[in-house]
Structures are given as C-alpha cells and as structure tokens.
Enzyme design. Structure first.
Site, PDB file in Angstrom:
ATOM      1  CB  ALA A 123      -0.896  -0.012   1.225  1.00  0.00           C
ATOM      2  CD1 TRP A 124      -1.925   4.087  -2.010  1.00  0.00           C
ATOM      3  CD2 TRP A 124      -1.839   5.386  -0.209  1.00  0.00           C
ATOM      4  NE1 TRP A 124      -3.211   4.396  -1.664  1.00  0.00           N
ATOM      5  CE2 TRP A 124      -3.191   5.193  -0.562  1.00  0.00           C
ATOM      6  CE3 TRP A 124      -1.544   6.180   0.903  1.00  0.00           C
ATOM      7  CZ2 TRP A 124      -4.246   5.754   0.149  1.00  0.00           C
ATOM      8  CZ3 TRP A 124      -2.590   6.732   1.627  1.00  0.00           C
ATOM      9  CH2 TRP A 124      -3.925   6.510   1.246  1.00  0.00           C
ATOM     10  CG  ASN A 125      -0.120   3.000   4.769  1.00  0.00           C
ATOM     11  OD1 ASN A 125       0.445   2.124   4.106  1.00  0.00           O
ATOM     12  ND2 ASN A 125      -0.879   2.721   5.788  1.00  0.00           N
ATOM     13  CE  LYS A 136       1.287  -3.784  -7.651  1.00  0.00           C
ATOM     14  NZ  LYS A 136       1.290  -2.335  -7.369  1.00  0.00           N
ATOM     15  N   PRO A 137       5.552  -2.273  -5.260  1.00  0.00           N
ATOM     16  CG  PRO A 137       7.030  -0.481  -5.608  1.00  0.00           C
ATOM     17  CD  PRO A 137       6.729  -1.882  -6.059  1.00  0.00           C
ATOM     18  CB  VAL A 158     -11.699  -5.085   2.782  1.00  0.00           C
ATOM     19  CG1 VAL A 158     -12.601  -6.308   2.703  1.00  0.00           C
ATOM     20  CG2 VAL A 158     -11.178  -4.889   4.206  1.00  0.00           C
ATOM     21  CB  THR A 212      -7.141  -4.795  -3.065  1.00  0.00           C
ATOM     22  OG1 THR A 212      -7.524  -3.557  -3.633  1.00  0.00           O
ATOM     23  CG2 THR A 212      -5.914  -5.325  -3.791  1.00  0.00           C
ATOM     24  N   GLY A 267      -7.816  -3.439   5.605  1.00  0.00           N
ATOM     25  CA  GLY A 267      -8.271  -2.207   6.253  1.00  0.00           C
ATOM     26  C   GLY A 267      -8.956  -2.431   7.588  1.00  0.00           C
ATOM     27  CE  LYS A 323     -15.950  -8.960  13.252  1.00  0.00           C
ATOM     28  NZ  LYS A 323     -16.394  -8.035  14.318  1.00  0.00           N
ATOM     29  CD  GLU A 337       2.973  -7.724   6.924  1.00  0.00           C
ATOM     30  OE1 GLU A 337       2.520  -6.588   7.109  1.00  0.00           O
ATOM     31  OE2 GLU A 337       3.607  -8.073   5.908  1.00  0.00           O
TER      32      GLU A 337
END
Ligand code: NAD
Length: 487
Positions: free
Chosen positions: A151-153, A176-177, A230, A232, A252, A454, A461
């Site tokens: 993700a981009w954050n 893959k960023p 979610v 994706t 998310g 859920k 991780e």
C-alpha cells in the site's frame, strides 16, 4: 525531476528499464510536482523478475540462516546510516512530514531487517519428536518465490516487513510497491544488494492493479502477501485460491478506541490523536471510532479540539510541520466527501472539516477533523475513510460499548484507556481484533505480531509469527526397526 531513479525496476541485482511499459508519474502530493517518471512492468518484466527470483532462491535455500541474517543486519545498518536521505525520499514519495519519516519509516524498516536477521539462527529450528524406538523430526522449509504487494502509506516499512521474514526463511521476493509510492522499495533493493544479498533475491517491479494479477497468478509464485484494502484483498485471495497459494492479508479497518471515564484524559486524547492523525490518518490500524464515556465527554472534546486546532499543517519538508497532505487528489476528494456525509447525517463538527488555508492549491491537504455525536449507523462510523477524520461516539456502559465496538465487519485493531486494569484486560479480551492496546495506541514494534481478524485479513507480520507465514513444516518419520506388515 528530483527523485528520478536510475530505472523503474530492480531485477537480478540491478536497475532495469523496459520502455514498452505504460508511463506513469510519481507526484509529490504536497505540491503536485512530478518527481519521477516510470514505466509499469510489462509481462516480459514480470517473467524476468520471477525467473530471476526462482533461480536465486534455489541456491539461497541452501545457505545457513545465520549467514542470511548477517546480510539483513548489514542492510539494517546501512539504512540507519542513510536515515536522513531515505526519510527525505519517503517524504517525497508519500507527502508525510519529515518530522515523522525520520523517526518512523526507514527506522522501522531497519528494525525488521535487524530483528529477523538477529533471530535467523534460532527461528527456523525444527523439533525432535520421540516415538519410543522410532522418532520423527520437523524442518522449517522455505516456500519458494514470494510476492509482496504494498500500500502507499508506509512504502519502505512495508517492503522490509515483507522482505525480511521472507528472505531469512530462505525465500526470494518479488515486491510490487503501490503505484502511488514507487520509489522507496527500489532503494531497499539497492541497499540489500550493497549489503551482500545475492542478486535476484529481492526484485522490485512497478505497476498498478493490472500488474498485480500477473504476479499473483504466476505459476512459479508460492505465496502472496498483500497490504491493501478489503476489496483488493478479496480479489487477491480469490486469485491465489485458484492455485492454492499461501496468502497473508493485511487489510483495512474501522477500529474502536474506548475511553472510560477513569482514564488519564490527556493520554487518551494523545492516543486518539496519534491513532487518527499520524501519517495524515492514513494508517490501517487507526482507532477511528473513539468511544468516550459520557461523564468525560465535554472535557475530552474541549481539550481535543484545542490540541487538534494547534496541529501544524504544511510543507512536509519543513521539520516543524506535523501534518502533510494525503496521497493524491482522488483520496483528498474521497475524504472531503466523507466529511460532507458526516455533516449531512447529523454529526457535530468539532474541528477541521475542510481544506486548510495557506497551503498550495496543488497540494492534497485535508484539515485534521473531529466529529462528535457520531452514531453507529452513520456512514463515517461504518466505512474506512483512510484520512484525518476522527469520529467520537458516546457510551454509558462497558457491555454496551464492547457490543457496539464489535459490530463491524472489520477486526484489525482496538484500544482501551482506563485506570482499572481488570476492566482493561476484560475489554480487550472481548474485542474481536488482531492487535489491541491498553493505555496507548498504534505502537507496532517488530517484536509483536501484527495483523487482523474478520474482514481485516489473516496471517501475521512481524515477530516470530511471521516466520510461520513464510515457511512450512516438513515432517520426517524415522523407523529404527523392521516393518511389520500383516500381509
Ligand atoms: P489498494 O487495495 O488500492 O492497493 C494495494 C496494492 O494492491 C497496490 O499495490 C495495488 O496496485 C495492488 N492491487 C490492486 N488491485 C490488485 C489486484 N487485483 N491484484 C493484485 N494487486 C492489486 O490499497 P491502497 O489504497 O494502496 O492502501 C490503502 C488500504 O490499505 C487501506 O484499506 C488500508 O487500511 C490498507 N492498509 C492495511 C495495512 C495493514 O497492515 N493491515 C497497512 C496499510 C494499509
């Protein structure tokens, strides 16, 4: 273009370009400046990256975990030496203020390389299982080629959180960023190579939602770890299921943060602000539903309003800036439309609520925003906004708030502020989420497992738990006698 990399992709130990790939621009969200122009991966680039990873992994799997770990720890040291330079790049890539990136981004990536590098020599041990005269043993073996999709954050952190446990377990990774933040992962690949990682073990290719499936569906890919939304996650898990691939899904959330009236109010406000405004609210585990017990509602909101309105918004490259823009125009517009929905559905706007004054018009800024009197059925209380929008909801009793906190499809995180420790443990025990905090919020050191329940995903991780998600057990039964067959 001040952040132009040598080429778009990093494959087999070096930068690689394929100009046949669609051109896309990397934009600095604070000003709209184009900082790099890249090419998305073509199918040929995907093939090259996976083939290189496959080749390299076969040899890597034969090395000792300690030797693997040594390379990762060297890479961690290089990241720390170059923290300022990497943080400056992360700020350009994401728009997050340098005040944050310098303490939270390359450093947390380096923590992962250091942690997994350090535990390598013990974390992959198997078991000896006595069976009388016979015995068995287990081995932890790598999966093969693993794909990481970011993700981009937190681009640099995500690359390291996925890369470090994958590599130490004997796998290769193709990463893959996000198409919004293509730059940081390339530097991680460069640093790993400089630290001695054999070529091909950590490849980076660029692309968007059309590139991801080429990796997920590739027959030589054994596992996919996604950090994303979610919707994706559902698509990637479905594609991976077609080949029965291993998956880790970091998705998310709409996490609850519960503040009882016996809490240290300033700490609770600090936790709520960190858990809603850090990284301009673009953090998956944010406690975006802040449940405040009615007795302290007034005091909580008054102090929260004053502290929120004092946040310094502006130029992310200025060390005094506390909040930068969100990632792009589409995200800014999405957040502003949620704010309008909040107003229209009857929530009380306490602070923020629009675009700040005195920021460049080309920048994608949103004021840190607080809504009070939010009810469970409002759109802003149900959907992930992924921006600096805090919803404050009232509650009376413990049982009531626990039931309301759990009434969501998400289950990433949660938190409780109270001085009653028995209650704190009782409440976190009842909350349906993967990671929970007592009297703090959003701290995710690499030593602790992180992940969701859920619809927020599965797999973990960080910590030793991540090793289990990048390796599998092989069991060997050893007979010490003759085979007694009845026929
Ligand atoms: P996104 O889901 O739009 O994209 C995530 C990544 O998936 C990108 O690299 C994208 O190119 C790729 N992608 C999109 N469609 C794909 C497909 N069909 N197949 C393969 N790859 C595909 O998410 P985003 O907007 O980049 O990030 C924000 C979301 O990520 C939020 O929902 C947030 O909560 C979540 N997030 C979760 C965590 C976590 O650890 N749980 C951390 C950060 C962000």
């Amino acid at each position: 273009m001040r952040a132009q990399p040598k080429a778009s992709h990093f494959i087999d130990g070096d930068y690689v370009e394929d100009t046949a790939g669609a051109v896309f621009e990397s934009v600095y969200p604070a000003t709209g400046e184009v900082i790099a122009r890249l090419h998305a991966a073509t199918p040929a680039i995907v093939e090259r990256a996976v083939a290189s990873a496959k080749r390299a992994q076969e040899e890597w799997a034969k090395t000792s975990p300690t030797a693997r770990g040594r390379i990762l720890r060297r890479a961690a040291d290089i990241m720390r030496e170059r923290n300022r330079e990497l943080s400056a790049l992360e700020t350009l890539d994401t728009g997050k203020p340098i005040q944050e990136t310098i303490v939270a981004d390359p450093t947390s990536g380096a923590d992962a390389l250091e942690f997994f590098g350090g535990v390598a020599g013990a974390a992959l041990n198997g078991e000896h299982i006595p069976l009388g005269a016979d015995w068995a043993y287990t081995k932890r073996v790598p999966l093969g080629v693993c794909v990481g999709i970011g993700a981009w954050n937190y681009p640099q952190q995500i690359a390291c959180w996925k890369g470090a446990p994958a590599l130490v377990s004997g796998n290769a990774m193709v990463f893959k960023p996000s198409e919004n933040t293509p730059l940081g992962a390339l530097r991680i690949a460069e640093i790993l190579t400089e630290a001695g990682l054999p070529k091909g073990l950590f490849n980076v290719i660029q692309g968007d939602r059309s590139t991801g499936p080429l990796l997920v569906n590739h027959p030589d890919v054994a596992k996919v770890s996604l950090t994303g939304s979610v919707p994706t996650g559902r698509k990637v898990a479905e594609a991976a299921a077609g080949h029965l691939k291993h998956v880790t899904m970091e998705l998310g959330g709409k996490s609850p943060l519960i503040v009882f009236d016996d809490a240290d109010i300033d700490s609770a406000i600090g936790g709520a602000m960190l858990g809603n405004f850090y990284s301009t609210g673009q953090v998956c585990s944010n406690g975006t539903r802040v449940f405040v017990q009615k007795g302290i509602k007034r005091e909580f909101l008054d102090r929260l309003k004053a502290r929120t309105e004092a946040i310094v918004i502006g130029d992310p490259e200025d060390e005094a800036t506390q909040m930068g823009p969100v990632i792009n125009r589409a995200q800014q517009e999405k957040i502003l439309s949620y704010i309008e929905k909040g107003k229209a559905e009857g929530a009380t706007l306490v602070a923020g609520g629009s675009i700040p004054n005195s920021v460049p018009a080309e920048g994608c800024y949103v004021q840190p925003t607080v809504f009070a009197d939010v009810t469970d059925d409002m759109t802003i209380a149900r959907e992930e906004i992924f921006g600096p929008v805090m919803c404050v909801l009232d509650f009376d009793h413990e049982a009531e708030v626990v039931a309301r906190a759990n009434a969501t499809e998400f289950g990433l995180s949660g938190g409780v502020f109270t001085s009653d420790m028995a209650r704190a443990h009782r409440v976190v025990d009842s909350l349906e989420a993967g990671t929970l905090w007592i009297n703090t919020y959003n701290l995710c050191p690499v030593e602790i497992p992180f992940g969701g329940a859920k619809q927020s995903g599965f797999g973990r991780e960080n910590s030793l738990a991540a090793i289990e998600h990048y390796s599998e057990l092989k069991t060997v039964y050893v007979s010490m006698g003759k085979v007694e067959a009845p026929y």
